[in-house]
Design a protein around this motif. Structure first.
Motif, PDB file in Angstrom:
ATOM      1  N   PRO A   1      -6.731   5.653  -2.333  1.00  0.00           N
ATOM      2  CA  PRO A   1      -6.112   4.378  -1.979  1.00  0.00           C
ATOM      3  C   PRO A   1      -5.222   3.880  -3.129  1.00  0.00           C
ATOM      4  CG  PRO A   1      -8.416   4.052  -2.557  1.00  0.00           C
ATOM      5  CD  PRO A   1      -8.174   5.536  -2.554  1.00  0.00           C
TER       6      PRO A   1
ATOM      7  N   GLN B   1       0.851  -1.180   0.000  1.00  0.00           N
ATOM      8  CA  GLN B   1       0.000   0.000   0.000  1.00  0.00           C
ATOM      9  C   GLN B   1       0.892   1.236   0.000  1.00  0.00           C
ATOM     10  OE1 GLN B   1      -2.992   0.026   3.032  1.00  0.00           O
ATOM     11  NE2 GLN B   1      -3.667   2.105   2.547  1.00  0.00           N
TER      12      GLN B   1
ATOM     13  N   PHE C   1      -3.433   6.422   1.498  1.00  0.00           N
ATOM     14  CA  PHE C   1      -4.811   6.252   1.962  1.00  0.00           C
ATOM     15  C   PHE C   1      -5.795   6.958   1.027  1.00  0.00           C
ATOM     16  CE2 PHE C   1      -2.684   5.838   6.191  1.00  0.00           C
ATOM     17  CZ  PHE C   1      -3.110   4.554   6.477  1.00  0.00           C
ATOM     18  N   LYS C   2      -5.514   8.233   0.716  1.00  0.00           N
ATOM     19  CA  LYS C   2      -6.418   9.041  -0.106  1.00  0.00           C
ATOM     20  C   LYS C   2      -5.645   9.655  -1.253  1.00  0.00           C
ATOM     21  CE  LYS C   2      -9.646  10.089   3.560  1.00  0.00           C
ATOM     22  NZ  LYS C   2     -10.335  11.095   4.326  1.00  0.00           N
TER      23      LYS C   2
END
Length: 159
Positions: free
Chosen positions: A45, A39, A42-43
């Protein structure tokens, strides 16, 4: 000066999950075992998926701009092994694997913990792998379970 043995020893300590990356190009589908994935935001994703530039799948991702990641469960080492093989040698790897096509048209393994589907938003071509940055545009959970990890298989991909 770079100590080659120390470099290999330390790079092999980076933990990796094992996934099946489903790809498509037009009507053609393929899949490969991915481990260099993480990953990245987050923003929105975002995940990064590092793909060998000499593979058919790399070409397919570049052409279609999409990929799907199926998360394997502990005990699915045989599934991971099947998708390590090159399509040039073995042909259709999905022949005896139950799958369905996601929103992107990429294959998703039915017998997996779940999946994310990504739209490629950037790519960095350095070395022998391309870092594809994918925005997660769809996701689903098939069941609960523990993620298959490279270190538990006894295989090495890194260094």
């Amino acid at each position: 000066m770079l100590d080659e043995q120390a470099k290999k020893t330390m790079l092999l300590k980076i933990p990796h999950g094992l996934y099946i990356c489903g790809v498509k190009d037009g009507e053609e589908i393929n899949g490969f075992t991915a481990s260099w994935l993480m990953q990245a935001s987050f923003k929105p994703p975002l995940i990064v998926n590092c793909v060998n530039q000499n593979s058919i799948s790399h070409h397919m991702i570049k052409n279609s701009g999409v990929f799907a990641i199926s998360f394997l469960e502990e005990g699915q080492k045989d599934m991971a092994q099947k998708f390590f093989k090159q399509m040039r040698r073995v042909g259709n790897k999905f022949e005896d694997v139950e799958f369905y096509l996601g929103e992107t048209g990429c294959p998703i393994i039915s017998d997996s913990l779940g999946y994310v589907e990504c739209q490629v938003v950037d790519a960095v071509m350095k070395g022998d792998h391309t870092v594809f940055v994918g925005e997660v545009i769809a996701a689903g959970v098939h069941r609960e379970g523990k993620q298959l990890r490279l270190e538990t298989t006894g295989w090495q991909y890194g260094g």
